[in-house]
Structures are given as C-alpha cells and as structure tokens.
Design an enzyme around this catalytic site. Sequence first.
Site, PDB file in Angstrom:
ATOM      1  N   HIS A 141       0.868  -1.184   0.000  1.00 43.78           N
ATOM      2  CA  HIS A 141       0.000   0.000   0.000  1.00 43.78           C
ATOM      3  C   HIS A 141       0.899   1.226   0.000  1.00 43.78           C
ATOM      4  O   HIS A 141       1.955   1.225   0.642  1.00 43.78           O
ATOM      5  CB  HIS A 141      -0.933   0.018   1.216  1.00 43.78           C
ATOM      6  CG  HIS A 141      -0.220  -0.229   2.503  1.00 43.78           C
ATOM      7  ND1 HIS A 141       0.171  -1.481   2.903  1.00 43.78           N
ATOM      8  CD2 HIS A 141       0.222   0.633   3.451  1.00 43.78           C
ATOM      9  CE1 HIS A 141       0.803  -1.390   4.058  1.00 43.78           C
ATOM     10  NE2 HIS A 141       0.858  -0.119   4.410  1.00 43.78           N
ATOM     11  N   HIS A 148       1.079   5.168   0.907  1.00 49.72           N
ATOM     12  CA  HIS A 148       0.401   6.206   1.694  1.00 49.72           C
ATOM     13  C   HIS A 148       0.406   7.529   0.925  1.00 49.72           C
ATOM     14  O   HIS A 148       1.444   7.932   0.385  1.00 49.72           O
ATOM     15  CB  HIS A 148       1.143   6.439   3.018  1.00 49.72           C
ATOM     16  CG  HIS A 148       1.150   5.268   3.950  1.00 49.72           C
ATOM     17  ND1 HIS A 148       0.264   5.148   4.991  1.00 49.72           N
ATOM     18  CD2 HIS A 148       1.951   4.173   4.018  1.00 49.72           C
ATOM     19  CE1 HIS A 148       0.515   4.023   5.668  1.00 49.72           C
ATOM     20  NE2 HIS A 148       1.539   3.418   5.092  1.00 49.72           N
TER      21      HIS A 148
HETATM   22  P1  5GP Z   1       2.128   0.216   7.267  1.00 49.70           P
HETATM   23  O1  5GP Z   1       2.097  -1.255   6.958  1.00 49.70           O
HETATM   24  O2  5GP Z   1       2.447   1.051   6.070  1.00 49.70           O
HETATM   25  O3  5GP Z   1       3.051   0.556   8.393  1.00 49.70           O
HETATM   26  O4  5GP Z   1       0.700   0.648   7.783  1.00 49.70           O
HETATM   27  C1  5GP Z   1      -0.508   0.012   7.489  1.00 49.70           C
HETATM   28  C2  5GP Z   1      -1.571   1.078   7.348  1.00 49.70           C
HETATM   29  O5  5GP Z   1      -2.804   0.445   7.040  1.00 49.70           O
HETATM   30  C3  5GP Z   1      -1.804   1.876   8.643  1.00 49.70           C
HETATM   31  O6  5GP Z   1      -1.734   3.270   8.317  1.00 49.70           O
HETATM   32  C4  5GP Z   1      -3.185   1.464   9.111  1.00 49.70           C
HETATM   33  O7  5GP Z   1      -3.899   2.504   9.713  1.00 49.70           O
HETATM   34  C5  5GP Z   1      -3.849   0.973   7.832  1.00 49.70           C
HETATM   35  N1  5GP Z   1      -4.791  -0.130   8.008  1.00 49.70           N
HETATM   36  C6  5GP Z   1      -4.570  -1.278   8.673  1.00 49.70           C
HETATM   37  N2  5GP Z   1      -5.637  -2.108   8.570  1.00 49.70           N
HETATM   38  C7  5GP Z   1      -6.554  -1.451   7.818  1.00 49.70           C
HETATM   39  C8  5GP Z   1      -7.876  -1.787   7.369  1.00 49.70           C
HETATM   40  O8  5GP Z   1      -8.430  -2.848   7.622  1.00 49.70           O
HETATM   41  N3  5GP Z   1      -8.519  -0.848   6.606  1.00 49.70           N
HETATM   42  C9  5GP Z   1      -7.948   0.351   6.288  1.00 49.70           C
HETATM   43  N4  5GP Z   1      -8.663   1.203   5.553  1.00 49.70           N
HETATM   44  N5  5GP Z   1      -6.707   0.703   6.695  1.00 49.70           N
HETATM   45  C10 5GP Z   1      -6.021  -0.189   7.456  1.00 49.70           C
END
Ligand code: 5GP
Length: 123
Positions: free
Chosen positions: A95, A97
């Site tokens: 993903h 950001h």
């Molecule tokens: P990273 O892996 O880049 O550190 O962060 C994962 C991101 O995904 C976080 O900003 C978190 O808030 C978001 N996130 C985690 N689970 C979900 C989900 O089920 N739905 C959504 N919309 N965002 C999610």
Amino acid sequence: MNCPFCKIDEKKILEYGKFVFAIKDQHPVTEGHLLIIPRAHRENYFELTNEELAEVHQLLKICRNRILAQDLSVEGFNVGANCGEVAGQTVFHCHIHLIPRRKGDDSNPRGGVRGVIDSKKSY
Ligand code: 5GP
Ligand code: ZN
C-alpha cells in the site's frame, strides 16, 4: 490468509483502476490520508508489476486532485511506502500512503519522510 486489503468492502473504494484502488486509511495520520493498494496480493512496493506501478502513479495524481478540490487547506503531501518489517511495515499487502499536509499540522515539518529515523529528520 488474514489480509485486510484482500477483503476490502467495495463500498469503501474511493477511486479505482484495473489493477489498483484507493481507500481511506483506518487510522489517518492527517485528515484525508489515503492508501493506494494493488488488487493482487503483493507483499510490498518492489513486487508490483510495471502495469500496477503505472496505475499507482495515475491514482496518486487522481487522489491528490480529489483532495485538493475538496480541501483548500491542503498545501502539500507526503507519499510513501514502508517495505519490510524493519522499515516499519505492519500490513504485508503493498500500500502506498498519500498523506495530505496543512500548514501547522506538525510543529516541525522540516525533513518530512526523513522522520522515519527520528533523530535524523533534521540536517
Ligand atoms: P504500514 O504497513 O504502512 O506501516 O501501515 C498500514 C496502514 O494500514 C496503517 O496506516 C493502518 O492505519 C492501515 N490499516 C490497517 N488495517 C486497515 C484496514 O483494515 N482498513 C484500512 N482502511 N486501513 C487499514
Ligand atoms: Zn492481501
């Protein structure tokens, strides 16, 4: 597989292409924080195909324009992907950001993404 981004409710999708879609981050860093996500389960940014990468780029621009049109207080963005646990990744489905930035949303914004290592943010 228990992957939150493989089982996204279609109603939550804000923008989409053939390979990629955009949703709101569940725990936004700033208001309007979005995630650009490939439909296929890819572990991180470097696993994306060229077709997916091209669409990520397209969707980033579409989402940026959408945010700018909706919120005149947004003057900048941070764009980034955490790749690997040591780099802070917590969800292992790629993903990207897209974080809208507004004047005064942080007491010391200088350095931006350099803040991944807190003590090195300033130079
Ligand atoms: P990273 O892996 O880049 O550190 O962060 C994962 C991101 O995904 C976080 O900003 C978190 O808030 C978001 N996130 C985690 N689970 C979900 C989900 O089920 N739905 C959504 N919309 N965002 C999610
Ligand atoms: Zn997945």
